[in-house]
Design an enzyme around this catalytic site. Sequence first.
Site, PDB file in Angstrom:
ATOM      1  N   SER A 170      37.693  41.367  41.502  1.00  0.00           N
ATOM      2  CA  SER A 170      36.736  40.614  40.732  1.00  0.00           C
ATOM      3  C   SER A 170      35.862  41.449  39.805  1.00  0.00           C
ATOM      4  CB  SER A 170      35.837  39.821  41.679  1.00  0.00           C
ATOM      5  OG  SER A 170      35.043  40.695  42.466  1.00  0.00           O
ATOM      6  N   LYS A 211      27.721  45.057  37.714  1.00  0.00           N
ATOM      7  CA  LYS A 211      28.346  43.746  37.928  1.00  0.00           C
ATOM      8  C   LYS A 211      27.262  42.676  37.995  1.00  0.00           C
ATOM      9  CE  LYS A 211      31.919  41.767  41.036  1.00  0.00           C
ATOM     10  NZ  LYS A 211      32.787  42.063  42.200  1.00  0.00           N
ATOM     11  N   SER A 231      38.034  44.329  45.307  1.00  0.00           N
ATOM     12  CA  SER A 231      37.471  44.020  43.985  1.00  0.00           C
ATOM     13  C   SER A 231      37.003  45.206  43.176  1.00  0.00           C
ATOM     14  CB  SER A 231      36.312  43.023  44.131  1.00  0.00           C
ATOM     15  OG  SER A 231      36.808  41.735  44.399  1.00  0.00           O
TER      16      SER A 231
END
Lengths: 499, 483
Positions: free
Chosen positions: B150, B75, B174
């Site tokens: 996310s 990420k 997330s």
Amino acid sequence: MSSDKEATIDHPDFEAVIGLEVHAQLQTKTKAFAAVESEYGEAPNTQLTPLCLGHPGTLPQVNEELIHYTVKMGLATGCDIAKRSIFARKNYFYPDLPKGYQISQYETPICFDGEIEITLPTYKKRIGLTRIHMEEDSGKSLHDQDPYHSLIDLNRAGSSLIEIVSEPDIRTPQEAYAYLTRIRQIVQYLDICDGNMEEGSLRCDANVSVRPRGQKAFGTRTELKNMNSFRNVEKAIQYEIDRQIALIQDGGEVMQETLLWDPNAMTTRSMRSKEEAHDYRYFPEPDLPPIVLDEAWLHSVKIALPELPDVRRARFIEQYSLGIDDAMTLTDQRALADYFESLVEASGDAKASSAMVLSNVLRVLNERGWSIEQFPLTSSELAQIIALKRDGKVNSSAQTTLFMELVNRAANSALDPTSKAKGVNIEDLAKELDLIQVSDDSEIEPFVDQVIAQHPEEVARYKEGKTALMGFFMGQVMKVSRGQANPELAQSLLRKKLD
Amino acid sequence: MIPSFLSDRKALLEGTTTLLALVQRSLDAIDATNDEVNALIDVYREESLSEAKRIQAKVDKGEAGPLAGAIFSIKDLFAHKNHRLQSASKILDTFTSVYDATVVERILAADGLILGRANQDEFGMGSSNEYSVYGPCKHPEDYQRVPGGSSGGSAASIAAGYCNLSLGSDTGGSVRQPAAFCGIVGLKPSYGRISRYGLAAYASSLDTVGCFGATVEDVAACIEVIAGQDVHDMTTLSTEVPSYLQELQDRDSTTKSLRFGINPSWFSEGLDPEIKHQIEWILDGLKEQGHEVKEIAMPAQSASLSTYYILATAEASSNLARYDGIHAGYRSAQSEGAKLEDVYTLSRSEGFGPEVKRRILLGTYVLSKGYYDAYYGKAQKVRRLIQREYEEAFQQVDAMILPTTPTTAFKAGEKVDDPLSMYLNDIYTLAANLSGITAMSVPIGRHSNGMPIGIQIQTPVSDELGCFQVGTLIENLSSKEKQ
């Protein structure tokens, strides 16, 4: 707070109420929350980690020395120590604060409810301590280095700091001065901060208000900042007290605001009003666990505390038979007291050692602006000078001459590394300088005879009973012997011949 | 077919494939669809090929580390030395990390290969991966739909076949929510189990580093390497990290009867009936295997959403203060000669996206003088109630079972202008972050709309092993259904 005798300040109708917030930069080896050193005076932005720069993903780590040093300060000032306390974030934007918040303590300071005794010329007084808490320092903004930009040096960012908050117990600028010097003395004795206000390792903000004498309620206070020396603190507070009293007497009202002291203009100017005050939005620092102290550790810190100034002063009076003033002077700074004690040990003579330090050493320090750490002679060198006098080899004026010669040589050799002044035999040097006094009757006798022969008139008057002339004869003997005659021997020879 | 790390590793160690071939497989998949899916925002092609050679040489010598064969996406909020770190935000435009996150360091030391940077919602704030300066990430199976968020790019990069493991972060769901949407496994470890050092902070007391994989064992293999105490993160737990794979294999043969808890209110209004049905089917399967399922009321959980949005935004308002236009990152072009306060205002107004601004404003408000006690102070108390409810529940059961999401992957644009309905998508995941427990989403079949369904397993703090164990049970049940 109790006091032997309350001070009276200049104004008969008003009294001031003063509280001080003192920041002391701790001499921890590494920063408060990052494993990097921070030394004063290094090249800008060289003592950094990603954390000091506020880079994404970085996390603080608590330096155990920070906790240890703060607890030492708390114990030395009679504070209660919190068994559990937490760090908090103080949020505000400023370019020298890269994270946008300062790690500090808010609701649970690690030390609280202490006190400090201050000594003024005519009275003593106890000043309460509200709290001592730990925090990290900010970087430095430099506004005068570049005509178009402000520059930022982040070396200091994240350094270990404590904030010592006093109760509003201080009433005069002189008390504020005494309080500050006392704090400096304690941090130096604890060896946790060098106490240097000019370099910013000790910083002071003052909350000042005035009220009519006899009134209980506090007046509106202002906060003074930017006082970068002990004397400036005293001057700024006096200025602010006078300003507030004059304002009130003119029918005006004191506004709650933050003021900056301008040491050149000797005035203050407004930095921000109450309405512009920051809302720091404190909340518990989620990146750091609570600080939990156990009893055994606290006890170990307590018993390892060094001897504090009051105790040491009392011991000096007792152990070395010193007067209270001399003992106070000698214990004022820990390093000076250490030097004195090592001199006593080397010379075996407390009286001569205190005389040597109080008259000769302190005079040189004052004249040259040195700290005792910068004084170039070792205590064993000074002990040799004391020994020469004790053994009757030099008299006291020669001792001073010899002392100054050694100081000058050592100071010069510090400038010139090739010089070999250090390691010189002190007695040889005294001989070289003709400072060794003559302690042999047969050598002094000709000087005595010469003086008696040259001053028949005075001899006659002496014999008529004007014995005070002995001092005159002694002076003459010292003069013709160029100071080398042993005064005791010279005097006994004079007596023998005149009486 | 979603690539599995452990299958790939087996083939690699047996010599039936090479790491270079695995990387090439990834690059081919990326070339085929990433322009559309937009899961990876940076692909380290050259570096991956040279790393593949280096690691292959170790494999050939029999010296391969435990993550040899793993091809990671990470990420965009992990520090990776000399690589970009942007948190999908304009405000970190041009920022390059000067150090490695602890998890990155541990992956690299274990011969894991980092192929690229994954798309996400800006600073981890969002549930659809639509709030990204790189543009939205799309669901690999249906470009009209979102992959979740996310960590949407991380989940999509595995579902699309670009890599076989991925690191994400889970602050309120997330990792679990995009794992459920994309049909893969996603673990949110206990708070403090994995070092956050090098993870760009959103809400420090809730942030966890999570991992995605095709199977529970794949994820366990990764966590085994990256979990454990770290001197750089004082909130990491000191409890030892077991050898998960070994333990899972040892326990497989001797699985004892387990006790599962369900909170009835989780299965009432707002939950898609097909998801509900699928979970009930799994629960029935577990009962059939001799495990116990009991109802446990957890009333404080109804306050999760409001509690979360006070605490998380408060911390975020402070954590994101460092992006100020002065230090690293974006500074407004209009800053030259502007007053200091304007430099801040312009840079932050231009640099942050709408959801981040919304949360900074909310967080600043709840911490303000006069409001602190009513909001932040009260939320802290409710958080402790939620924690206590879990502690009590885990006195009675080994794991809680619940949905991961109320719906399957929704359509792009559907919720982006309605923050509250977006927030409600995390209704089942927030409490695990508030209480610090372990939670994992495991795929359990598909909805009639074709989208994957996830089930959530929750176990006590530091009981990742229990979570993996239940996860493999459910994986087995679920694959039986497929046959």
